[in-house]
Write a protein that holds these residues in place. Structure first.
Motif, PDB file in Angstrom:
ATOM      1  N   GLY A 173       0.803  -1.226   0.000  1.00 43.44           N
ATOM      2  CA  GLY A 173       0.000   0.000   0.000  1.00 43.44           C
ATOM      3  C   GLY A 173       0.836   1.275   0.000  1.00 43.44           C
ATOM      4  O   GLY A 173       0.385   2.325  -0.443  1.00 43.44           O
ATOM      5  N   LEU A 174       2.077   1.149   0.486  1.00 46.43           N
ATOM      6  CA  LEU A 174       2.904   2.345   0.647  1.00 46.43           C
ATOM      7  C   LEU A 174       3.137   3.083  -0.667  1.00 46.43           C
ATOM      8  O   LEU A 174       3.057   4.310  -0.732  1.00 46.43           O
ATOM      9  N   MET A 175       3.419   2.333  -1.715  1.00 46.84           N
ATOM     10  CA  MET A 175       3.686   2.972  -3.002  1.00 46.84           C
ATOM     11  C   MET A 175       2.416   3.626  -3.533  1.00 46.84           C
ATOM     12  O   MET A 175       2.451   4.729  -4.071  1.00 46.84           O
ATOM     13  N   GLU A 176       1.306   2.931  -3.351  1.00 47.05           N
ATOM     14  CA  GLU A 176       0.041   3.506  -3.818  1.00 47.05           C
ATOM     15  C   GLU A 176      -0.218   4.843  -3.120  1.00 47.05           C
ATOM     16  O   GLU A 176      -0.632   5.816  -3.744  1.00 47.05           O
ATOM     17  N   GLU A 177       0.079   4.853  -1.821  1.00 43.83           N
ATOM     18  CA  GLU A 177      -0.146   6.080  -1.041  1.00 43.83           C
ATOM     19  C   GLU A 177       0.655   7.238  -1.634  1.00 43.83           C
ATOM     20  O   GLU A 177       0.157   8.346  -1.789  1.00 43.83           O
ATOM     21  N   LYS A 178       1.919   6.930  -2.001  1.00 41.81           N
ATOM     22  CA  LYS A 178       2.788   7.988  -2.553  1.00 41.81           C
ATOM     23  C   LYS A 178       2.240   8.489  -3.886  1.00 41.81           C
ATOM     24  O   LYS A 178       2.265   9.682  -4.168  1.00 41.81           O
ATOM     25  N   ILE A 179       1.742   7.565  -4.697  1.00 42.58           N
ATOM     26  CA  ILE A 179       1.184   7.977  -5.998  1.00 42.58           C
ATOM     27  C   ILE A 179      -0.065   8.835  -5.782  1.00 42.58           C
ATOM     28  O   ILE A 179      -0.238   9.878  -6.403  1.00 42.58           O
TER      29      ILE A 179
END
Ligand code: HEM
Length: 445
Positions: free
Chosen positions: A138-144
Motif C-alpha cells: 500500500g505504501l507505493m500507492e499512497e505515494k502515488i
C-alpha cells in the motif's frame, strides 16, 4: 590511379553488399557507413519501415545501424521461444553502438546499458530498493495518490468558478509523474512556482536528449569516433554532450516513458464513445467523486481495456533497446555469433494485424471477451519480455491505472475544435513523444 580506385570500389562493394552480411539472416541492403538509418529516417518514428522489412524479409531479419548489424525478431512466438524459453540468458546482453557509453558517460555505469555480473547485481539491488520503498504494498500507492491529489488541486485551481477550462495537459501530467519518482529518489517534488520552472528546464533537456540519442549523426559518431571533428557532427556532439550532462540516466527513463503514455491517453483521436464508455463504467461502479484505489482495479474492466489499448497504440519504443548475444546462438537457420546485436521488436508485435486486426485503430474492446471480462492478451508487451523486461513495470502499471481512472472519474475531456483534432503524429526518439496540444476539461462533479 583510376584502376586502383576501381579496385577499391569493387572491394568495398564486395565487402559491404556480400561479405559482412553472409552469415546473417537476410534484410535490407545497407549503405556503407550509414547502414539502413536512412530508411528509418525516411518514415519516422520507424514503425512503417520495420513493418515493410518484416513483410519483405521475414520474421527474423537483419538491418544495419551504421556498421552494426541488428538481428530483429518480429514474431511474438519467436520472441518468446528465444528470449524467454530457450536462450534467455544468452540473449540478456545489452548492445552498445560503438563508443556510445564512453562518449555519453565516460564509462559503462548503471543498469540499462550494462550486462553480465554488473547488470545482475544492479538489477537485484534496484528491485530490492523498490521493495523497500513499498512496491507491491500500500505504501507505493499512497505515494502515488498524494501526487495525484496535488495534480487535482492544480487543475481545480485553474477551474476557479467555471465548469470548463482550456488546458495544455502535458505539463500537468509530466510534473506529476516526475514528482513520484523524485519523491522516491530525492525526497522532494516540484510543487511551488520556482520548482515547476526548474522542472520545465529539466524536462526540455530530457526531451532533447531522447531525440538526440537515436539520431543518425550521433550514432555515426559512436561508431566512427574520428568523424566527430567534421564541423556539422562536432556541433551536434557538443549539443548532445551539453544535454546529456544535465540529466541523470534514471530521471530520463522515468519521466519520458510515463509521461508519454499518460499524455497519449488524452491526445489520441478517440471516438467520443470511448470516453462515454469509461464514464458509464465509472458511474456504475464508483458512482461518486471518491478516490479510486487499486482495490477497484478488477471491477473497472473498460478502464483496464482502455489503458491496454493506449499502451498498445502509443507503442512507446518504435525500436526496442538493443540486446546482445552473450554466446554463439542458433536463431532459426542461422548461427549468430557472440556479441551480435539482437532485438525483440515489440513494436512490430503490438502492430501485428494478425493479432490486433486494424492495428492503427483505437479499439479498447479488443481486450474484452464475449462474457464482458478483461481478456489476457499475452502479445500485449509494452514492457518487453525476457530477462531484460522493464524493471519499472509494476510502478508504471500502478500509476497508469490510478492516474487514468481518477482523472476520467473527475473530468470529461473534449476537443477545442471537433473539426480540427490534435495531431496524432509522433515525435521520434528512443521513446516517441506526442505533439503538444490543448483541450477542454469539464468537471463531472
Ligand atoms: C509506461 C511505462 C514504461 C514502459 C512502456 C517501459 C518499457 C520498457 C522497455 C520496452 C524496456 C526495454 C526492455 C528490453 O530491453 O527488452 C524497458 C527497460 C527498462 N525500464 Fe521501462 N518502461 C516503462 C516505465 C519504466 C519505469 C517507471 C521505470 C523505473 C522506475 C523503468 C525502468 C526500466 C529499466 C531500469 C529498464 C532496463 C532493464 C534492464 O536492462 O534490465 N521503466 N522499459
Amino acid at each position: 590511379m583510376l584502376w586502383f580506385l576501381g579496385l577499391f570500389f569493387l572491394l568495398l562493394c564486395f565487402y559491404n553488399f556480400y561479405w559482412k552480411r553472409r552469415l546473417l539472416p537476410p534484410g535490407p541492403i545497407p549503405l556503407p557507413l550509414i547502414g539502413n538509418y536512412h530508411e528509418v529516417e525516411a518514415n519516422p518514428p520507424g514503425y512503417t519501415t520495420f513493418d515493410k522489412w518484416r513483410k519483405k524479409y521475414g520474421e527474423i531479419h537483419t538491418f544495419w545501424l551504421a556498421e552494426t548489424p541488428v538481428v530483429s525478431i518480429n514474431d511474438f512466438n519467436l520472441i518468446q521461444k528465444y528470449f524467454v524459453k530457450e536462450n534467455s540468458d544468452t540473449l540478456a546482453g545489452r548492445m552498445l553502438v560503438g563508443r556510445q557509453m564512453e562518449i555519453q558517460r565516460g564509462g559503462t555505469f548503471g543498469l540499462i546499458f550494462v550486462d553480465g555480473v554488473q547488470w545482475r547485481e544492479h538489477r537485484r539491488f534496484a528491485l530490492q530498493v523498490f521493495r523497500n520503498f513499498g512496491m507491491g504494498r500500500g505504501l507505493m500507492e499512497e505515494k502515488i495518490q498524494i501526487e495525484i491529489s496535488n495534480m487535482f488541486d492544480d487543475i481545480n485551481e485553474a477551474f476557479g468558478n467555471s465548469k470548463e477550462i482550456t488546458i495544455e495537459p502535458s505539463p500537468l501530467f509530466e510534473i506529476t509523474v516526475a514528482n513520484i519518482i523524485n519523491q522516491l529518489l530525492f525526497g522532494f517534488g516540484y510543487h511551488d512556482k520556482k520548482g515547476k520552472q526548474e522542472f520545465s528546464k529539466v524536462k526540455d533537456c530530457i526531451a532533447k536528449m531522447m531525440r538526440f540519442a537515436c539520431s543518425p549523426s550521433i550514432n555515426l559518431i559512436y561508431s566512427f569516433y574520428p568523424l566527430r571533428h567534421l564541423p556539422f557532427l562536432k556541433q551536434k556532439l557538443a549539443e548532445f554532450t551539453e544535454v546529456e550532462q544535465f540529466i541523470s540516466n534514471y530521471c530520463q527513463k522515468q519521466v519520458e516513458t510515463h509521461k508519454t503514455a499518460m499524455k497519449n491517453s488524452n491526445g489520441r483521436k478517440l471516438d467520443p464513445q470511448d470516453y462515454e464508455k469509461i464514464h458509464t463504467e465509472l458511474d456504475s461502479v464508483i458512482g461518486s467523486d471518491r478516490r479510486i484505489t487499486l482495490a477497484d482495479k478488477n471491477s473497472l474492466i473498460y478502464v483496464n481495456a482502455f489503458i491496454n489499448e493506449v499502451q498498445r497504440s502509443v507503442n512507446l519504443l518504435p525500436m526496442n533497446l538493443l540486446h546482445k548475444t552473450l554466446n554463439d546462438v542458433q536463431i532459426g537457420n542461422y548461427l549468430i555469433k557472440k556479441d551480435t546485436a539482437i532485438v525483440p521488436q515489440i513494436s512490430a508485435v503490438m502492430f501485428d494485424e494478425k493479432i490486433f486486426p486494424e492495428p492503427h485503430k483505437f479499439k479498447p474492446e479488443r481486450f474484452i471477451d464475449a462474457k464482458g471480462e478483461l481478456k489476457k492478451v499475452e502479445e500485449l508487451v509494452p514492457f518487453s519480455i525476457g530477462k531484460r523486461q522493464c524493471l519499472g513495470e509494476s510502478l508504471a502499471r500502478m500509476e497508469l491505472f490510478l492516474f487514468v481512472s481518477n482523472f476520467y472519474n473527475l473530468y470529461k475531456v473534449a476537443p477545442i475544435d471537433p473539426t480540427n483534432l490534435p495531431s496524432l503524429d509522433k515525435i521520434p526518439g528512443v521513446t516517441i513523444q506526442p505533439k503538444q496540444f490543448s483541450c477542454n476539461f469539464i468537471k463531472r462533479f
